[in-house]
Design a protein around this motif. Structure first.
Motif, PDB file in Angstrom:
ATOM      1  N   GLY A  84       0.813  -1.211   0.000  1.00 57.02           N
ATOM      2  CA  GLY A  84       0.000   0.000   0.000  1.00 57.02           C
ATOM      3  C   GLY A  84       0.847   1.262   0.000  1.00 57.02           C
ATOM      4  O   GLY A  84       0.421   2.307  -0.484  1.00 57.02           O
TER       5      GLY A  84
ATOM      6  N   ASP B  80      -6.753   0.949  -3.453  1.00 55.69           N
ATOM      7  CA  ASP B  80      -7.488   1.621  -2.370  1.00 55.69           C
ATOM      8  C   ASP B  80      -8.282   2.816  -2.901  1.00 55.69           C
ATOM      9  O   ASP B  80      -9.429   3.035  -2.507  1.00 55.69           O
ATOM     10  CB  ASP B  80      -6.518   2.083  -1.270  1.00 55.69           C
ATOM     11  CG  ASP B  80      -5.866   0.915  -0.546  1.00 55.69           C
ATOM     12  OD1 ASP B  80      -6.406  -0.210  -0.618  1.00 55.69           O
ATOM     13  OD2 ASP B  80      -4.810   1.105   0.087  1.00 55.69           O
TER      14      ASP B  80
ATOM     15  N   GLY C 149      -8.041  -3.414  -1.791  1.00 58.08           N
ATOM     16  CA  GLY C 149      -7.640  -4.611  -2.542  1.00 58.08           C
ATOM     17  C   GLY C 149      -8.617  -5.776  -2.435  1.00 58.08           C
ATOM     18  O   GLY C 149      -9.109  -6.285  -3.450  1.00 58.08           O
TER      19      GLY C 149
ATOM     20  N   GLU D  32     -11.006  -7.265  -5.528  1.00 59.70           N
ATOM     21  CA  GLU D  32     -10.832  -8.637  -6.022  1.00 59.70           C
ATOM     22  C   GLU D  32     -12.145  -9.420  -5.963  1.00 59.70           C
ATOM     23  O   GLU D  32     -12.497 -10.136  -6.902  1.00 59.70           O
ATOM     24  CB  GLU D  32      -9.739  -9.354  -5.224  1.00 59.70           C
ATOM     25  CG  GLU D  32      -9.487 -10.748  -5.767  1.00 59.70           C
ATOM     26  CD  GLU D  32      -8.262 -11.442  -5.188  1.00 59.70           C
ATOM     27  OE1 GLU D  32      -7.671 -10.948  -4.223  1.00 59.70           O
ATOM     28  OE2 GLU D  32      -7.916 -12.510  -5.735  1.00 59.70           O
TER      29      GLU D  32
ATOM     30  N   GLY E 160       1.540  -6.639   0.415  1.00 61.88           N
ATOM     31  CA  GLY E 160       0.103  -6.859   0.559  1.00 61.88           C
ATOM     32  C   GLY E 160      -0.641  -7.154  -0.734  1.00 61.88           C
ATOM     33  O   GLY E 160      -1.588  -7.948  -0.749  1.00 61.88           O
TER      34      GLY E 160
END
Ligand code: KG4
Ligand code: ZN
Length: 343
Positions: free
Chosen positions: A137, A167, A180, A184, A278
């Motif tokens: 991030g 984000d 995220g 997804e 991440g």
């Protein structure tokens, strides 16, 4: 050798005990996500205060779970940067106090080097030279590893990090923070070829990234098509416009990350590709990296989802390696929001 790792660079307060750099005796991660969610992103001032409140208990729990006391520790490793300066200072002050009180070495750790360590920890048989992708991030970059010890940065983002782009798009679509995971989940239900967002090309052929173009193109599409954000409680897939936007954005971001990683791997004639951070929780990214990397003849290693996001196991493990190399720091060790890799 027992090392306590401490990680407070962003919005996770984490502590872990690792034996001899490999054996994870405990890992405690206290996420501040529910607190920051109300603001749609991490609020630095709140993050530092939360670390201050949480860290003593998180560290004590890591020791309890490892069934050891502070007197059993052989060293304390702590993230010194890069990250949010106030948050880093909380971890660093705690680690210094512990080092002084217990008379054990203090080791300052580079957060991104630790993300790469997470991959090495889980895959002890990596062959070199290798290229590593770290996508999180706060950071997105490519690194060249000529051998097991050295790391050189070969490309980094010139604007947004990959996770930051997820984000920001999620925020525009009303999908919440962090973006995220919901992007997804929605993308699974959409057509990834519905909208063709442009994949950036670096005119100078560099290995840097730029995610602002993908983000802006997505924002413009949302505005021009008059797309309304989802309302609370709408399940993923219940609206085809949102599903198509998330799927198309995700395809674009994933293709871009994989393309730059493959270009870097070819340029440096590596045998292995490592990936962590991440954003590696994203299944499409993992699949594409595996697929394209292996097709090009590289061995591809991704960190598991647990060790992809911020954690202290990777900090403790790298701390052990540093102690073995004879590196440790004094109580004058400084936190740095933009710490260079050699720091
Ligand atoms: O490494 P990390 O836990 O913290 C930083 O060091 O920044 O990464 C957090 C980032 C967030 O931006 C989050 O949206 C992103 O990783 N992320 C994902 C997924 N899960 C988390 N991005 C895409 N797909 C996911 N499934
Ligand atoms: Zn991170």
């Amino acid at each position: 050798m027992l090392i306590l790792g401490i990680e407070t660079s962003c919005d996770e307060t984490a502590a872990a005990v690792v034996r001899n750099g490999k054996e994870q005796l405990s890992s405690v991660v206290s996420s501040q996500v529910p607190i920051h969610r109300t603001f749609g992103g991490v609020v630095p001032e709140i993050a530092s205060r939360c670390h201050l409140e949480l860290l003593p208990e998180v560290a004590a729990e890591a020791l309890r779970k490892a069934s050891i006391g502070y007197e059993d520790l052989d060293g304390v490793a702590v993230t010194a940067g890069p990250g949010l300066i106030g948050s880093l200072l909380v971890g660093l002050s705690f680690a210094k106090g512990l080092s002084l009180r217990c008379g054990i070495p203090l080791i300052g750790i580079h957060h991104l080097e630790a993300h790469i360590q997470a991959v090495k920890l889980e895959h002890p048989d990596i062959s070199y030279p290798a290229v590593a992708l770290v996508a999180s991030g706060g950071h997105t970059g490519l690194y060249y590893l000529p051998d097991d010890r050295q790391i050189t940065g070969i490309g980094k983002t010139r604007d947004d990090a990959a996770g930051e782009a997820f984000d920001k798009v999620a925020r525009l679509l009303g999908l919440g923070y962090p973006g995220g995971p919901p992007v997804e989940e929605w993308a699974v239900h959409g057509d990834e070829h519905a909208i063709s967002f442009p994949i950036p090309k670096m005119s100078d052929g560099s290995l840097d990234f730029s995610f602002s173009g993908i983000k802006t193109a997505t924002m413009r599409y949302i505005r021009e098509e008059g797309i309304h954000p989802v309302s609370e409680g709408e399940p993923p897939g219940s609206r085809s416009d949102i599903a198509d936007i998330t799927a198309s954005f995700q395809r674009c971001a994933v293709d871009y990350l994989v393309q730059q990683t493959m270009t870097a791997s070819a340029k440096h004639a590596v045998v292995s590709v490592l990936a962590s951070g991440g954003v590696l929780c994203n299944s499409k990214l993992r699949q594409q990296l595996m697929h394209q990397g292996e097709r090009a003849g590289y061995a591809v290693y991704c960190s598991s989802q647990n060790l992809s996001t911020d954690n202290a196991v990777m900090i403790a493990s790298l701390g052990f390696e540093k102690i073995r190399e004879g590196i440790h720091h004094g109580l004058d060790l400084a936190a740095s929001a933009s710490l260079a890799m050699s720091g």
